[in-house]
Design a protein around this motif. Structure first.
Motif, PDB file in Angstrom:
ATOM      1  N   ARG A 111     -54.396   7.196  -2.670  1.00  0.00           N
ATOM      2  CA  ARG A 111     -55.586   7.872  -2.148  1.00  0.00           C
ATOM      3  C   ARG A 111     -56.495   8.259  -3.311  1.00  0.00           C
ATOM      4  N   THR A 112     -57.786   8.097  -3.105  1.00  0.00           N
ATOM      5  CA  THR A 112     -58.739   8.442  -4.150  1.00  0.00           C
ATOM      6  C   THR A 112     -59.253   9.861  -3.939  1.00  0.00           C
ATOM      7  N   ASP A 113     -59.763  10.405  -5.030  1.00  0.00           N
ATOM      8  CA  ASP A 113     -60.308  11.754  -4.913  1.00  0.00           C
ATOM      9  C   ASP A 113     -61.459  11.797  -3.929  1.00  0.00           C
ATOM     10  N   ASN A 114     -62.269  10.755  -3.947  1.00  0.00           N
ATOM     11  CA  ASN A 114     -63.402  10.707  -3.025  1.00  0.00           C
ATOM     12  C   ASN A 114     -62.933  10.672  -1.574  1.00  0.00           C
ATOM     13  N   GLU A 115     -61.920   9.911  -1.321  1.00  0.00           N
ATOM     14  CA  GLU A 115     -61.384   9.787   0.032  1.00  0.00           C
ATOM     15  C   GLU A 115     -60.816  11.126   0.502  1.00  0.00           C
ATOM     16  N   ILE A 116     -60.081  11.761  -0.382  1.00  0.00           N
ATOM     17  CA  ILE A 116     -59.488  13.059  -0.025  1.00  0.00           C
ATOM     18  C   ILE A 116     -60.578  14.100   0.186  1.00  0.00           C
ATOM     19  N   LYS A 117     -61.565  14.054  -0.673  1.00  0.00           N
ATOM     20  CA  LYS A 117     -62.672  15.008  -0.547  1.00  0.00           C
ATOM     21  C   LYS A 117     -63.387  14.821   0.793  1.00  0.00           C
ATOM     22  N   ASN A 118     -63.652  13.583   1.130  1.00  0.00           N
ATOM     23  CA  ASN A 118     -64.311  13.317   2.405  1.00  0.00           C
ATOM     24  C   ASN A 118     -63.447  13.767   3.575  1.00  0.00           C
ATOM     25  N   TYR A 119     -62.175  13.478   3.482  1.00  0.00           N
ATOM     26  CA  TYR A 119     -61.281  13.847   4.576  1.00  0.00           C
ATOM     27  C   TYR A 119     -61.198  15.362   4.721  1.00  0.00           C
ATOM     28  N   TRP A 120     -61.195  16.020   3.596  1.00  0.00           N
ATOM     29  CA  TRP A 120     -61.156  17.479   3.641  1.00  0.00           C
ATOM     30  C   TRP A 120     -62.406  18.025   4.337  1.00  0.00           C
ATOM     31  N   ASN A 121     -63.554  17.513   3.912  1.00  0.00           N
ATOM     32  CA  ASN A 121     -64.806  18.062   4.431  1.00  0.00           C
ATOM     33  C   ASN A 121     -65.036  17.718   5.892  1.00  0.00           C
ATOM     34  N   THR A 122     -64.521  16.595   6.319  1.00  0.00           N
ATOM     35  CA  THR A 122     -64.810  16.171   7.687  1.00  0.00           C
ATOM     36  C   THR A 122     -63.707  16.524   8.671  1.00  0.00           C
ATOM     37  N   HIS A 123     -62.500  16.721   8.210  1.00  0.00           N
ATOM     38  CA  HIS A 123     -61.401  16.984   9.135  1.00  0.00           C
ATOM     39  C   HIS A 123     -60.738  18.335   8.877  1.00  0.00           C
ATOM     40  N   ILE A 124     -60.134  18.433   7.719  1.00  0.00           N
ATOM     41  CA  ILE A 124     -59.250  19.576   7.473  1.00  0.00           C
ATOM     42  C   ILE A 124     -60.026  20.881   7.450  1.00  0.00           C
ATOM     43  N   SER A 168     -54.573  24.577  -1.453  1.00  0.00           N
ATOM     44  CA  SER A 168     -54.377  26.024  -1.517  1.00  0.00           C
ATOM     45  C   SER A 168     -53.989  26.462  -2.922  1.00  0.00           C
ATOM     46  N   MET A 169     -53.438  25.533  -3.676  1.00  0.00           N
ATOM     47  CA  MET A 169     -53.026  25.878  -5.038  1.00  0.00           C
ATOM     48  C   MET A 169     -54.048  25.436  -6.073  1.00  0.00           C
ATOM     49  N   LEU A 170     -54.666  24.295  -5.832  1.00  0.00           N
ATOM     50  CA  LEU A 170     -55.525  23.703  -6.854  1.00  0.00           C
ATOM     51  C   LEU A 170     -57.005  23.893  -6.583  1.00  0.00           C
ATOM     52  N   GLY A 171     -57.349  24.247  -5.366  1.00  0.00           N
ATOM     53  CA  GLY A 171     -58.758  24.327  -5.037  1.00  0.00           C
ATOM     54  C   GLY A 171     -59.377  22.952  -4.939  1.00  0.00           C
ATOM     55  N   ASN A 172     -60.660  22.867  -5.237  1.00  0.00           N
ATOM     56  CA  ASN A 172     -61.374  21.602  -5.086  1.00  0.00           C
ATOM     57  C   ASN A 172     -61.138  20.668  -6.273  1.00  0.00           C
ATOM     58  N   LYS A 173     -59.948  20.623  -6.755  1.00  0.00           N
ATOM     59  CA  LYS A 173     -59.614  19.697  -7.840  1.00  0.00           C
ATOM     60  C   LYS A 173     -59.139  18.403  -7.205  1.00  0.00           C
ATOM     61  N   TRP A 174     -60.111  17.654  -6.706  1.00  0.00           N
ATOM     62  CA  TRP A 174     -59.783  16.476  -5.899  1.00  0.00           C
ATOM     63  C   TRP A 174     -59.021  15.438  -6.699  1.00  0.00           C
ATOM     64  N   SER A 175     -59.385  15.297  -7.944  1.00  0.00           N
ATOM     65  CA  SER A 175     -58.680  14.297  -8.749  1.00  0.00           C
ATOM     66  C   SER A 175     -57.230  14.711  -8.965  1.00  0.00           C
ATOM     67  N   ALA A 176     -57.007  16.005  -9.127  1.00  0.00           N
ATOM     68  CA  ALA A 176     -55.632  16.479  -9.292  1.00  0.00           C
ATOM     69  C   ALA A 176     -54.840  16.295  -8.001  1.00  0.00           C
ATOM     70  N   ILE A 177     -55.503  16.544  -6.885  1.00  0.00           N
ATOM     71  CA  ILE A 177     -54.840  16.343  -5.601  1.00  0.00           C
ATOM     72  C   ILE A 177     -54.551  14.859  -5.391  1.00  0.00           C
ATOM     73  N   ALA A 178     -55.528  14.029  -5.737  1.00  0.00           N
ATOM     74  CA  ALA A 178     -55.359  12.586  -5.557  1.00  0.00           C
ATOM     75  C   ALA A 178     -54.220  12.051  -6.410  1.00  0.00           C
ATOM     76  N   ALA A 179     -54.020  12.683  -7.565  1.00  0.00           N
ATOM     77  CA  ALA A 179     -52.946  12.230  -8.450  1.00  0.00           C
ATOM     78  C   ALA A 179     -51.581  12.413  -7.809  1.00  0.00           C
ATOM     79  N   ARG A 180     -51.505  13.307  -6.837  1.00  0.00           N
ATOM     80  CA  ARG A 180     -50.236  13.561  -6.153  1.00  0.00           C
ATOM     81  C   ARG A 180     -50.135  12.836  -4.825  1.00  0.00           C
ATOM     82  N   LEU A 181     -51.162  12.085  -4.502  1.00  0.00           N
ATOM     83  CA  LEU A 181     -51.156  11.307  -3.270  1.00  0.00           C
ATOM     84  C   LEU A 181     -51.364   9.842  -3.631  1.00  0.00           C
TER      85      LEU A 181
END
Length: 357
Positions: free
Chosen positions: A99-112, A83-96
């Motif tokens: 978890r990789t950006d690809n993994e988070i991206k996939n999880y976002w698209n398929t679940h969240i 909600s703050m960063l948008g589709n900045k998966w690498s930035a999101i991954a840096a805080r998780l």
DNA sequence: AATACAGACAACCGCCACTAA
DNA sequence: ATTAGTGGCGGTTGTCTGTAT
């Protein structure tokens, strides 16, 4: 002159990696590191492009990667960061961590993403969906609600969609009544992170609210009847507007032009007051997520829902009806089940949102 | 049992900023 | 200063697996 090409793509293998290739890559990196991806496959004896090796390593083989399902806390973090960063998966991954950006991206698209859509939330903007709100704006476009117009609309618009929009419309009216249309704006002001101009730019006001009307009380107007206040809010919630009969309008005034919250059905939750607390916010979750506050500062927020998913005992009434006790150790199925019940509580009692998701 | 469909996720593609040559 | 390779990133596709019919 530039560098030499990273690799000659001809003759290089593509597609899924075999366990043997994985072993070769891991073995090579453990011994030599991964300083130069261009030369790595050749040195390691892999018929792969360096880019493919890098992706395989960073997305799958890296030893610090945390495999397995996302925890509820991770999911909550992803939503809030998105909600703050948008589709900045690498930035999101840096805080998780793990978890990789690809993994988070996939999880976002398929679940969240799908989950938010089911909740009537735009996964891009994290606010109630524009199509529904636009419809609600249409419903509010005149100074009074013209239900005879709505009756005409039902031939063009899914009546269930109309009902949800009508719900939003009635909710929006209450926000108008308090000159507060979106809780997001308040949350942004209240939060250090969200006060950042860049972040605010990321969360622009999505809905230009209908101009507050002179009337503080919603009225139903037809050519045949005078303006009459609608005291029975249940007309908005459960009745199909296509069946709305202006004759059913009651002539009870609300005292002081305030909405009598006790007249709300127990399961009424204003969707347009949906908002997030920012991830770094320190505000405790509200004690009662089902309470609609007439001062416009609704407590209802995504975080509060999530919080109650973790500690439903803090929430009275409808949430209490769910006997599932969720903890951080709860299984995904339990959480999903609980979330589904919340969705039923919020929306599905009124209509089948899936029809237009 | 066979087929169709949907979900999940690994991998690829293409773009961009940076930087070595 | 210019050029083009490299690494990183986000979007998209392909493939595998599970489920429904």
């Amino acid at each position: 002159m530039g560098r030499a090409p990273c690799c000659d793509k001809s003759g290089l293998k593509k597609g899924p990696w075999t366990p043997e290739e994985d072993h070769i890559l891991i073995d090579y990196i453990q011994k030599n590191g991964y300083g130069n991806w261009r030369t790595l496959p050749k040195n390691a004896g892999l018929q792969r492009c360096g880019k493919s090796c890098r992706l395989r390593w960073t997305n799958y083989l890296r030893p610090d990667i945390k495999r397995g399902r996302f925890s509820f806390e991770e999911e909550e973090t992803i939503i809030q960061l998105h909600s703050m960063l948008g589709n900045k998966w690498s930035a999101i991954a840096a805080r998780l961590p793990g978890r990789t950006d690809n993994e988070i991206k996939n999880y976002w698209n398929t679940h969240i993403r799908k989950k938010l859509l089911r909740m009537g939330i735009d996964p891009v903007t994290h606010t109630p969906r524009l199509d529904l709100l636009h419809l609600s704006a249409i419903l509010n476009s005149s100074s009074q609600m013209n239900f005879s117009r709505l009756v005409g609309m039902h031939n063009l618009v899914n009546p269930q969609l109309l009902r949800l929009a009508n719900l939003l419309s009635s909710t929006q009216f209450q926000n108008q009544n308090q000159n507060q249309y979106l809780m997001l704006q308040n949350n942004a002001q209240d939060n250090q992170i969200c006060s950042n101009s860049q972040l605010q730019n990321h969360m622009p006001p999505l809905v230009q609210p209908c101009q507050p009307q002179n009337q503080d009380i919603p009225t139903c107007t037809t050519l045949e009847t005078p303006n009459v206040p609608i005291s029975n809010i249940d007309h908005f919630r459960t009745s199909d507007v296509t069946n709305f009969n202006p004759q059913n309008c009651q002539l009870n005034d609300w005292p002081n032009n305030q909405i009598d919250l006790t007249s709300f059905p127990e399961d009424y939750v204003p969707l347009s007051n949906y908002g997030y607390d920012c991830v770094y916010g320190s505000d405790p979750p509200p004690s009662d997520t089902s309470t609609f506050q007439s001062n416009g500062s609704s407590n209802f927020s995504f975080r509060s829902v999530l919080s109650n998913m973790s500690s439903p005992s803090s929430s009275p009434t409808p949430l209490h009806s769910n006997s599932i006790k969720l903890t951080s150790n709860s299984t995904e199925e339990e959480k999903e089940s609980y979330c589904s019940n919340l969705l039923k509580f919020n929306i599905q009692d009124m209509l089948d949102v899936n029809e237009f998701v």
